[in-house]
Design a protein around this motif. Structure first.
Motif, PDB file in Angstrom:
ATOM      1  N   ALA A   1      20.874  17.867  39.704  1.00 57.48           N
ATOM      2  CA  ALA A   1      20.160  16.632  39.378  1.00 57.48           C
ATOM      3  C   ALA A   1      19.542  16.710  37.987  1.00 57.48           C
ATOM      4  O   ALA A   1      19.573  15.743  37.228  1.00 57.48           O
ATOM      5  N   LEU A   2      19.006  17.879  37.633  1.00 50.96           N
ATOM      6  CA  LEU A   2      18.428  18.052  36.309  1.00 50.96           C
ATOM      7  C   LEU A   2      19.507  17.914  35.241  1.00 50.96           C
ATOM      8  O   LEU A   2      19.313  17.231  34.234  1.00 50.96           O
TER       9      LEU A   2
ATOM     10  N   SER B   1      17.643  35.898  35.914  1.00 52.11           N
ATOM     11  CA  SER B   1      18.329  35.865  34.623  1.00 52.11           C
ATOM     12  C   SER B   1      19.413  34.791  34.596  1.00 52.11           C
ATOM     13  O   SER B   1      19.613  34.136  33.575  1.00 52.11           O
ATOM     14  N   THR B   2      20.102  34.581  35.720  1.00 49.55           N
ATOM     15  CA  THR B   2      21.118  33.531  35.798  1.00 49.55           C
ATOM     16  C   THR B   2      20.471  32.162  35.670  1.00 49.55           C
ATOM     17  O   THR B   2      20.939  31.310  34.909  1.00 49.55           O
ATOM     18  N   LEU B   3      19.383  31.962  36.385  1.00 47.29           N
ATOM     19  CA  LEU B   3      18.667  30.692  36.316  1.00 47.29           C
ATOM     20  C   LEU B   3      18.119  30.458  34.919  1.00 47.29           C
ATOM     21  O   LEU B   3      18.223  29.367  34.368  1.00 47.29           O
ATOM     22  N   ARG B   4      17.538  31.493  34.309  1.00 45.00           N
ATOM     23  CA  ARG B   4      16.996  31.376  32.957  1.00 45.00           C
ATOM     24  C   ARG B   4      18.094  30.978  31.961  1.00 45.00           C
ATOM     25  O   ARG B   4      17.915  30.079  31.145  1.00 45.00           O
ATOM     26  N   THR B   5      19.247  31.624  32.042  1.00 40.97           N
ATOM     27  CA  THR B   5      20.361  31.317  31.141  1.00 40.97           C
ATOM     28  C   THR B   5      20.814  29.874  31.314  1.00 40.97           C
ATOM     29  O   THR B   5      21.073  29.164  30.339  1.00 40.97           O
ATOM     30  N   TYR B   6      20.897  29.412  32.559  1.00 43.88           N
ATOM     31  CA  TYR B   6      21.323  28.046  32.847  1.00 43.88           C
ATOM     32  C   TYR B   6      20.324  27.044  32.279  1.00 43.88           C
ATOM     33  O   TYR B   6      20.706  26.082  31.614  1.00 43.88           O
TER      34      TYR B   6
ATOM     35  N   ALA C   1      20.489  26.889  28.542  1.00 50.16           N
ATOM     36  CA  ALA C   1      21.691  26.184  28.086  1.00 50.16           C
ATOM     37  C   ALA C   1      21.479  24.671  28.109  1.00 50.16           C
ATOM     38  O   ALA C   1      22.133  23.938  27.367  1.00 50.16           O
ATOM     39  N   MET C   2      20.554  24.209  28.940  1.00 54.77           N
ATOM     40  CA  MET C   2      20.214  22.782  28.984  1.00 54.77           C
ATOM     41  C   MET C   2      19.151  22.444  27.946  1.00 54.77           C
ATOM     42  O   MET C   2      18.741  21.300  27.833  1.00 54.77           O
ATOM     43  N   GLY C   3      18.680  23.457  27.214  1.00 56.86           N
ATOM     44  CA  GLY C   3      17.678  23.221  26.184  1.00 56.86           C
ATOM     45  C   GLY C   3      16.251  23.466  26.628  1.00 56.86           C
ATOM     46  O   GLY C   3      15.309  23.152  25.914  1.00 56.86           O
ATOM     47  N   GLY C   4      16.079  24.019  27.823  1.00 53.91           N
ATOM     48  CA  GLY C   4      14.731  24.236  28.355  1.00 53.91           C
ATOM     49  C   GLY C   4      14.323  25.691  28.335  1.00 53.91           C
ATOM     50  O   GLY C   4      15.022  26.545  27.796  1.00 53.91           O
TER      51      GLY C   4
ATOM     52  N   GLY D   1       7.271  38.899  32.083  1.00 47.59           N
ATOM     53  CA  GLY D   1       8.398  39.810  32.231  1.00 47.59           C
ATOM     54  C   GLY D   1       9.655  39.131  32.726  1.00 47.59           C
ATOM     55  O   GLY D   1      10.687  39.770  32.865  1.00 47.59           O
ATOM     56  N   PHE D   2       9.576  37.822  32.994  1.00 45.31           N
ATOM     57  CA  PHE D   2      10.734  37.088  33.471  1.00 45.31           C
ATOM     58  C   PHE D   2      11.170  36.011  32.485  1.00 45.31           C
ATOM     59  O   PHE D   2      12.136  35.322  32.702  1.00 45.31           O
ATOM     60  N   ALA D   3      10.437  35.850  31.399  1.00 44.98           N
ATOM     61  CA  ALA D   3      10.656  34.730  30.492  1.00 44.98           C
ATOM     62  C   ALA D   3      11.841  34.938  29.560  1.00 44.98           C
ATOM     63  O   ALA D   3      12.415  33.987  29.089  1.00 44.98           O
ATOM     64  N   ASP D   4      12.203  36.174  29.254  1.00 46.32           N
ATOM     65  CA  ASP D   4      13.334  36.386  28.354  1.00 46.32           C
ATOM     66  C   ASP D   4      14.196  37.524  28.895  1.00 46.32           C
ATOM     67  O   ASP D   4      13.857  38.150  29.876  1.00 46.32           O
ATOM     68  N   GLY D   5      15.289  37.763  28.277  1.00 45.48           N
ATOM     69  CA  GLY D   5      16.243  38.762  28.755  1.00 45.48           C
ATOM     70  C   GLY D   5      15.928  40.172  28.308  1.00 45.48           C
ATOM     71  O   GLY D   5      16.688  41.076  28.567  1.00 45.48           O
ATOM     72  N   SER D   6      14.803  40.376  27.653  1.00 52.55           N
ATOM     73  CA  SER D   6      14.495  41.697  27.107  1.00 52.55           C
ATOM     74  C   SER D   6      13.545  42.484  28.014  1.00 52.55           C
ATOM     75  O   SER D   6      12.907  43.416  27.562  1.00 52.55           O
ATOM     76  N   GLY D   7      13.437  42.086  29.266  1.00 49.10           N
ATOM     77  CA  GLY D   7      12.553  42.802  30.181  1.00 49.10           C
ATOM     78  C   GLY D   7      11.089  42.555  29.906  1.00 49.10           C
ATOM     79  O   GLY D   7      10.249  43.360  30.242  1.00 49.10           O
ATOM     80  N   GLY D   8      10.786  41.442  29.246  1.00 43.54           N
ATOM     81  CA  GLY D   8       9.406  41.098  28.993  1.00 43.54           C
ATOM     82  C   GLY D   8       8.939  41.456  27.605  1.00 43.54           C
ATOM     83  O   GLY D   8       7.844  41.111  27.205  1.00 43.54           O
ATOM     84  N   HIS D   9       9.763  42.146  26.835  1.00 42.36           N
ATOM     85  CA  HIS D   9       9.386  42.526  25.466  1.00 42.36           C
ATOM     86  C   HIS D   9       9.997  41.536  24.511  1.00 42.36           C
ATOM     87  O   HIS D   9      11.199  41.481  24.334  1.00 42.36           O
ATOM     88  N   LYS D  10       9.154  40.717  23.899  1.00 44.18           N
ATOM     89  CA  LYS D  10       9.653  39.665  23.011  1.00 44.18           C
ATOM     90  C   LYS D  10       9.763  40.162  21.597  1.00 44.18           C
ATOM     91  O   LYS D  10       9.086  41.011  21.148  1.00 44.18           O
TER      92      LYS D  10
END
Length: 109
Positions: free
Chosen positions: A36-37, A71-76, A79-82, A100-109
């Motif tokens: 839906a999103l 990580s799958t949800l974050r990537t998706y 990809a939608m711009g969010g 620690g869930f916001a990026d793919g680097s294990g929380g290290h930005k």
């Protein structure tokens, strides 16, 4: 005699109707599937597949999943711009954004 929903809504004050409409918009925003999103953003499965460099059939699978890696949800979502935030709602305290869930680097930005 029964009243229709439109009759009931039209009998409410403009302020009450506005509050009801606002809450309706909030509820719709709060509960939305990935599909839906994507559709609300006017993105096709084919377009998402191109953005993610995967097959369209895999987009369909992701959208039907009820359980997936963060990580799958974050990537998706990205990809939608969010961006994706993971928020825990605990009894007796306000919402807590888990780090620690916001990026793919294990929380290290």
């Amino acid at each position: 005699m029964s009243k229709t929903l439109d009759e009931v809504i039209n009998s409410l004050s403009p302020e009450r109707r506005a509050r009801i409409e606002q809450r309706g918009r909030e509820l719709i925003r709060e509960e939305m599937t990935l599909q839906a999103l994507r559709k609300q953003l006017e993105l096709t499965q084919e377009g998402m597949a191109e953005r993610l460099d995967i097959r369209q059939a895999n987009i369909s699978k992701v959208e039907r999943r009820s359980d997936m890696l963060i990580s799958t949800l974050r990537t998706y979502v990205e990809a939608m711009g969010g961006t994706l935030e993971l928020v825990a709602h605990m009894p007796g305290r306000g919402p807590v954004t888990l780090e620690g869930f916001a990026d793919g680097s294990g929380g290290h930005k």
